[in-house]
Structure formats: C-alpha cells, structure tokens
Design an enzyme around this catalytic site. Structure first.
Site, short mmCIF file in Angstrom:
data_model
loop_
_atom_site.label_atom_id
_atom_site.label_comp_id
_atom_site.label_asym_id
_atom_site.label_seq_id
_atom_site.Cartn_x
_atom_site.Cartn_y
_atom_site.Cartn_z
N GLN A 252 0.83 -1.21 0.00
CA GLN A 252 0.00 0.00 0.00
C GLN A 252 0.86 1.25 0.00
O GLN A 252 0.55 2.22 -0.68
CB GLN A 252 -0.92 0.04 1.22
CG GLN A 252 -2.15 -0.81 1.07
CD GLN A 252 -2.92 -0.48 -0.18
OE1 GLN A 252 -3.42 0.62 -0.33
NE2 GLN A 252 -2.99 -1.43 -1.10
N HIS A 255 1.97 3.06 -3.22
CA HIS A 255 1.01 3.73 -4.11
C HIS A 255 1.31 5.21 -4.24
O HIS A 255 1.28 5.78 -5.33
CB HIS A 255 -0.41 3.60 -3.55
CG HIS A 255 -1.16 2.46 -4.13
ND1 HIS A 255 -1.66 2.46 -5.40
CD2 HIS A 255 -1.49 1.26 -3.61
CE1 HIS A 255 -2.28 1.31 -5.65
NE2 HIS A 255 -2.19 0.55 -4.58
N GLU A 320 -9.76 1.21 4.42
CA GLU A 320 -10.15 0.80 3.06
C GLU A 320 -9.91 -0.70 2.91
O GLU A 320 -10.77 -1.44 2.46
CB GLU A 320 -9.32 1.61 2.05
CG GLU A 320 -9.67 1.32 0.60
CD GLU A 320 -8.68 1.92 -0.38
OE1 GLU A 320 -7.62 2.44 0.06
OE2 GLU A 320 -8.94 1.86 -1.60
N HIS A 321 -8.69 -1.13 3.26
CA HIS A 321 -8.33 -2.55 3.24
C HIS A 321 -8.02 -2.98 4.66
O HIS A 321 -7.26 -2.30 5.36
CB HIS A 321 -7.08 -2.80 2.41
CG HIS A 321 -7.12 -2.25 1.02
ND1 HIS A 321 -6.65 -0.99 0.70
CD2 HIS A 321 -7.57 -2.79 -0.14
CE1 HIS A 321 -6.81 -0.78 -0.59
NE2 HIS A 321 -7.37 -1.85 -1.14
N ASP A 354 -6.70 -6.61 -5.12
CA ASP A 354 -6.46 -5.51 -6.05
C ASP A 354 -6.64 -5.95 -7.49
O ASP A 354 -7.07 -5.16 -8.34
CB ASP A 354 -5.01 -5.01 -5.92
CG ASP A 354 -4.89 -3.90 -4.89
OD1 ASP A 354 -5.92 -3.47 -4.37
OD2 ASP A 354 -3.75 -3.49 -4.60
N GLU A 408 -51.25 17.76 7.46
CA GLU A 408 -50.08 18.48 6.94
C GLU A 408 -50.46 19.72 6.13
O GLU A 408 -49.60 20.39 5.56
CB GLU A 408 -49.21 17.54 6.10
CG GLU A 408 -48.57 16.43 6.94
CD GLU A 408 -47.55 15.60 6.18
OE1 GLU A 408 -47.38 15.81 4.96
OE2 GLU A 408 -46.91 14.73 6.82
N HIS A 413 -54.11 17.20 -1.80
CA HIS A 413 -53.83 15.77 -1.71
C HIS A 413 -55.07 15.01 -1.26
O HIS A 413 -55.43 13.98 -1.82
CB HIS A 413 -52.69 15.52 -0.71
CG HIS A 413 -51.32 15.90 -1.20
ND1 HIS A 413 -50.98 17.17 -1.56
CD2 HIS A 413 -50.20 15.14 -1.38
CE1 HIS A 413 -49.70 17.19 -1.95
NE2 HIS A 413 -49.21 15.97 -1.85
#
Lengths: 429, 429
Positions: A252, A255, A320-321, A354, A408, A413
């Site tokens: 990692q 990267h 993330e991982h 990956d 309401e 309606h």
C-alpha cells in the site's frame, strides 16, 4: 516505522476540497466546455496534455492494434481476473419484485440498469488496466448498455493512449473511447459535446481537477465517490509472519506518499519484527522513495493490550483494506463494523483483491467505510417503486390518507382521494 | 394550463447551488459550529429562529406530552401507514453472503447497518410527520441502532416543537431529538458538539441553507441527496377520468410554486377536459395561490400522437412521480426506464404513495430518476467484501497476480505475493 500505543494515535481525516484557484479553474473549464463543446476539449487537450488531437474518438483500428501489441501473459492474466471479477459481481445482482396484497393491490420495486455510464481512466504513468476492469465489469453485470471511456492521450505529444488500457477496453467489448482527460472530460460526460453524448453517471479516479469536476457536476449526473489516498490496516498477532505483514504494508505504501499503512498488534515481538522487515524490504523496493515517505509520515505500528481493543481501533480507523492475520481470523469477522474489504488469513494478501480474486478494488477511502461500500452492481442500477392500488384498497384506506394529508395542510392531496371515494363509492352503492 | 405538442416542450433542469453569499454564510456557520459547538448552536438558534434554548435536547416528557396532545384519528392513520411502510421496506433487506470456491477460498459480501443516522425535519408550517416515517423506518429496517432527529423550535418564540413531529418520533421509538435546525444542525450532526454526537449519514429535506450545508459536509458523513422541487407526470389516454387527472396534478402543484405537474396524453379530448377541470378545481383549493403559479409557470399538458411517443417523453422527463392512467397500465411498465415511483391505474392516486401504501415518498427529483432511486433500506447499509484466500488459490494464481501488478509498475504488490509463493511453495516441496 514508528511503534506507539494505539490510544496515542490520532486519526487524520481530511476531505479534499482543493484550493480556491483550483475550484475556479475547474468551474471555468466546465463552463467553457458547456459553451464551446468539442472545440474546448481540443483546446484544453493541447493546453494540458500537449497534444493537438485530430479526432477525439479512438478508432476501432487503434483498439485492435493495442490489443495485438500487449503480451500474451498479460492477456491471460487479465482474462482470468475478468472472469473472477464478473463471477463475484454476478452474485450482487438483484431482481425486480412485486408483492400481491390481500386487497388486490400490487406493490413492488423495479430494478433497471443505468443506460449510459462514463468511466474516467487516468493516463500517463498512472495507467491501470485493472481499474478498467473494476469500473466496467460491475456496470456490464448491472446491464448498462453504453459504457464510455475517457482517458488523456499520453504518448509524448502523440495522440496515442497506453495500449494496456485500450487492450483491457477491447477485452471487455468497450468500443466507445475518447482521448480526453481532466476536468474537461468530466464536463463533456456530464453535459455532452458534438462528439460525446452525455452520460447518467461518471466513475473512476483522477487527479484533483478530475475530483473537483466530479463534485461540481454531481446532481446533473451521478458520480461514484471522491476517492482519497489509499490505506491498509493489518491486524496481526504473535503467530503472524512478519515478512508477509511488512510486504503487505509496503504494497500500500508504494502507491502514493499520502498512502497510509497501519499495523495493529497485541504482540510487542511482532511489532519489532515488522519494523525490521519493513526497513529491510523497503531498501530494495523500486518505488522506495514514495513508500518511505508514506511509511514515515502516514503509517504506524499500533500496539494494543488485546485483540478486542484492536477491533475497536480498526472500527475507528474504518480502513479501506483490512487484513486479519490472527489465529482463527474468521472468529472476529462479526465484530468488524467498518472496512471496505476484509482479507482473512495468511494467504489473503491485499494484492489478491487488487487484481484478481473477484471483489472490487474500488473501495471507500478516508474512513468512509463507516457509511460507504465497495463499488458494486448496485452503483449501476436504479430502482422505481410501483403501486397498483385496487378499488378495495382506496375505499378501505382513503379516510386514513385524507387524515394524514389534511393534518399536513395539503387539502389538494386529500381531494385527489376524496374525488375517487365519492365517485367509486357511489358506483358501488 | 397550457396545452402544447410534447416536442415543443423544453425540459428545464437546474441544479441548485445557491448564491455565493449563501455558500459563504453556510461555510461560516459550519466553521463556527466546529469551533464553538453548543454555544454556536444556541447562538444561531436565537439568531435565526428567535428562540433562546435552555436545553438543546427534547425531553422524554415533551415527547410524551406531544403524543398525548395529538388526536386519536391521526395516530390511527399514522400507525396504519407505519405498518405498511415497514412492511414494504422489509422486502428490501439483504443478507450477507459467502461463496465457497473450488480451491477452498471463500469470497463474500457482508451487509451491515450504518451505526448512527441523523434526520433533518423541517419545522414551522412545513412540518411533515409523514417525512419522519419515510426517513426513519427504512433506517430502522436496515438495523440502524441510533437514529437522531434535529428540528428547529417553531412555536412562537417558545422552545416547543410541532407536536405531530414529536408524536411521530415517539411512535417510532426515536427518543434522541434536538431542537436545532438550519445549517448549524447539519454541522453539529457531521462534526459533533458537546450535546450532539456525530453521525454517519444525514437525511431529510430542508431549505437552501440546509441543502448547501449537506453538500458541504458530504464526504465527512454521507448524505441522502439534494432534493429539488417536486414533480408529477401523468400519462393518460381517452379513457382516463379527467377529474381524477386534474385532482392529481393539483395535488403536486399545491406543494410549491416551483412544483411541476405534467400531463402527457394522446387524446385531444382529454387534454381539453383536464384543462377545464384544473381550472375548476383550482378555484376552490385552499392553497390556490401556490398551485396556480406552479400550474401556469412549471406545468403543461403535452400532446403526443400515440402512447409509444408518450413513453419516450416520460423517459426524457424522468419524473419523480409517474401516474399511468391508460387502458392496461401494466402493459407499459417494462418500457418505463426513468421514474421514481410509478402509480398504475385509476385508483393509484399519488397521495396513496405520499402517505400510506408503503413505498417511500422520498424520491429522485429534477430528472435524477435517470440514475437515482427512492430512499430505501440500501441507503442505510454498507457492504464489506470478504476474501479468505486458500493456500491452493495463492499457489495456483500467484503468477497471474504478479503479472498484473508488475505491468502497472507496482513491484511492491508483486512482492507481497512472491514472498508467500517462495515460502509456502518451499514448505510444500
């Protein structure tokens, strides 16, 4: 690599919004593309990529040529990976359903693919065919009929595009590829130009200008997410192999300088071993300049008193991982609340995910595993509710609906119900 | 209400980003709340709502009192609606899965609820208990354990909150409610204060300041979506009841001057009848000032040559609500690509879905049904991928993984595989 008690570690979490200048530049680019369309795309490509394109669209011949150019070993590996990725994502598919009610009504949910999706693929040195697979296959499995790829021209002032990217596109049957990148390509995908019809959703990672442009057009089209730097957390105990742990941390760290690699362990012994191993392996790593910055600035070995405390740390990190290299790794799966992808056991190195095993490698970064998921088939579908109300149902329930509407303050309606009750009730009586 | 051929109708679609001043005001509020926390919330509540709050948290006593204060008919209707909504959303739930591979590996997807969700509920005249149900029930069905409600104090300078809102909260078992609204409440939910712990996701509609604040904190927490004005499209043929069609158009038009109500029909006759009916019904509608602006400015009767052309128009409009009042309405369901909720047949008035039938009333507006879905249980879960790779799997596939990693220039990735192949392979040999 520093070793410190987990409780002394402060989690950094910063959302990247860019500078005022970057935001203004992106807004200008988008507005110019909306106005000048292809002319603007060609202008910006010349300005930013140093290439004057004669034609934005990559030809079928170029796709074929690229495919022939790449080596056979690569294609074999790519095909095996594609097969696994497709297989995994097929299991995420969902059906429409329709539920019959006792009063004769039908209620349901229709699931449909998005029609047209754009995938941004970075160019130059950061050209990753694996990302083409990870973005496009879930869309294909969802049933998206039109997948468009944009990627900047990258070959030294030529119009060419990295052949591995094109070969991956060709393998997947993607034939609509445009040589344009940056914020200008995002604007084109969102609003359309003479050459590029607009899409419903834009996916894929890019630099800060691409990220800001995606944020800007969100609402006009859907976007996947704004990816932050990648990260890994490894939880390991005394029994873990320090060499494996160190190699996985470094995979990692290489990267990006901003990447973060964290070991959480209840073993002082392992902590020291991994520290040594990282040092040793780092020395002979080709990308050691990047990895060593990531290791020294954004990474750490965190010690905990016991694995239970480690699980709490992991849930706070929301990695993330996550690799789990403890005895009986499966035993703690139920306690992991926040993690994009979980790799269990000594053989589940993160690069397995990956590239190859099948699950997606586009994962929630920056702690967003608290609320986000790996890219998946659901990202390429939309649902519609369906209501087929019966006469019985409206006669039985009309009063309740009117009660709620009137409370309401929506008399209109209530009247849309009342007009039916009066007319249909009368026919009955 | 104007009648025109569909092909002459231009679809307006504008994403609301607010003015520069509004954006700056929201940024300031968020920064101040991050710094001053509760003190800032109390200050802004005094400034914007004219109320000096002694305590931000609504007490159990206040919830009980509100619940006793509202009328029994309302509670009965609310309970029936809640039951239906819960029932429908239960069908959206998904299980985790784990898939055993031939090589002994396991691949899977774990589904987990978000832990803590904040719901924004507007106050004052726009207090809608139905929205409390529609936001909170899917979260509860997903398994969210902490649901927090924020809503501005609204009773003439008192700290009180609309009792119908509180009664709805009480009915659903929501006991964490704070009397704070606006951008300041969104900042509090995202970053936390002394009184309000931060959440993972913020849902619910609000004014422009709330919308801009949600956009601003997106990434720190998840948000549902930025809602635009509501809209309805009705597709009807000669056989449709013009009175019903007109009543249903007006039920959307009364929401807001920006609301849009569109009839698509292949019948000149129905077009004229509906035009007359709208005129007639509008005269006696309490909210006629709002509805008549919506009808004259944002609505239209669009004529088409045949229903097939009508379907194309509908797919281009991508309406939030679609009513289909043609013979055999179910026959065209498969051709509707873009619509938030689809109401089929003469009894399926849109308010049936707003309040009661079960599907969610929080739907994609502004044409975003092209890529978005009704609020649903998936909005309150997150997924994690799981990879448990076997020794066989790494030995069989390691070479492919290394090939793909090295092609992308990630030698560190390749080495995390290689170190295992060397060690595990050796043990085997």
């Amino acid at each position: 690599m520093r070793i410190l008690p987990a409780k002394e570690f402060a989690i950094k979490r910063e959302v990247e919004y860019g500078t005022v200048e970057q935001n203004q530049a992106v807004k200008n680019i988008i507005q110019t593309v909306m106005k000048d369309k292809d002319v603007a795309l060609i202008k910006y490509t010349e300005q930013f990529d140093g290439v004057r394109c004669s034609d934005l669209k990559v030809t079928a011949q170029e796709l074929d040529d690229a495919h022939e150019q790449v080596d056979a070993e690569f294609l074999t590996a790519l095909r095996k990976a594609s097969y696994n990725i497709r297989n995994f994502h097929e299991k995420q598919k969902r059906n429409s359903w329709m539920d019959l009610q006792e009063d004769g009504s039908l209620l349901g949910q229709v699931v449909r693919p998005l029609k047209r999706v754009g995938i941004y693929v970075p160019g130059g040195t950061a050209a990753y065919p694996s990302s083409v697979l990870m973005n496009a296959i879930p869309a294909q499995v969802a049933g998206v009929s039109e997948i468009v790829m944009v990627t900047p021209p990258s070959t030294n002032g030529q119009e060419g595009i990295n052949p591995y990217i094109l070969a991956a596109a060709k393998e997947l049957g993607i034939h609509e590829v445009y040589r344009v990148g940056g914020a200008q390509s995002i604007a084109a995908l969102a609003y359309g130009t003479e050459s590029i019809r607009p899409v419903d959703k834009i996916c894929g990672p890019g630099n800060i200008y691409v990220a800001l442009a995606k944020r800007e057009v969100y609402g006009v089209v859907d976007i996947d997410s704004i990816a932050g730097p990648t990260d890994i957390t490894i939880m390991a105990d005394e029994a873990a192999d320090a060499g494996y742990v160190a190699a996985d941390l470094l995979s990692q760290a290489e990267h990006d300088e901003m990447s973060s690699a964290i070991l959480v362990t209840d073993s002082e012994n392992l902590a020291l071993q991994v520290q040594n191993e990282v040092e040793k392996q780092l020395k002979v790593l080709p990308r050691k300049d990047i990895a060593s910055k990531s290791i020294s600035q954004n990474s750490a070995i965190l010690t905990v008193d016991h694995i239970k405390e480690g699980i709490e740390v992991v849930n706070q990190l929301a990695p993330e991982h996550l690799e789990v290299m403890i005895e009986e790794p499966m035993s703690i799966l139920g306690q992991i609340e926040n993690a994009g992808a979980i790799f269990l056991g000594r053989y589940s190195a993160e690069p397995v995910g990956d590239y190859f095993a099948g699950p997606n490698h586009i994962l929630p970064t920056n702690g967003t595993a608290r609320f986000s998921s790996p890219l998946n088939v659901d990202d390429f579908i939309k649902k519609s509710s369906v209501i087929y109300y019966s006469k019985d149902a409206i006669l039985q329930n009309g009063e309740y609906i009117m009660e709620l509407a009137r409370q309401e303050g929506f008399e209109g309606h209530a009247r849309s119900i009342q007009i039916r009750l009066e007319k249909e009730g009368r026919h009955d009586g």
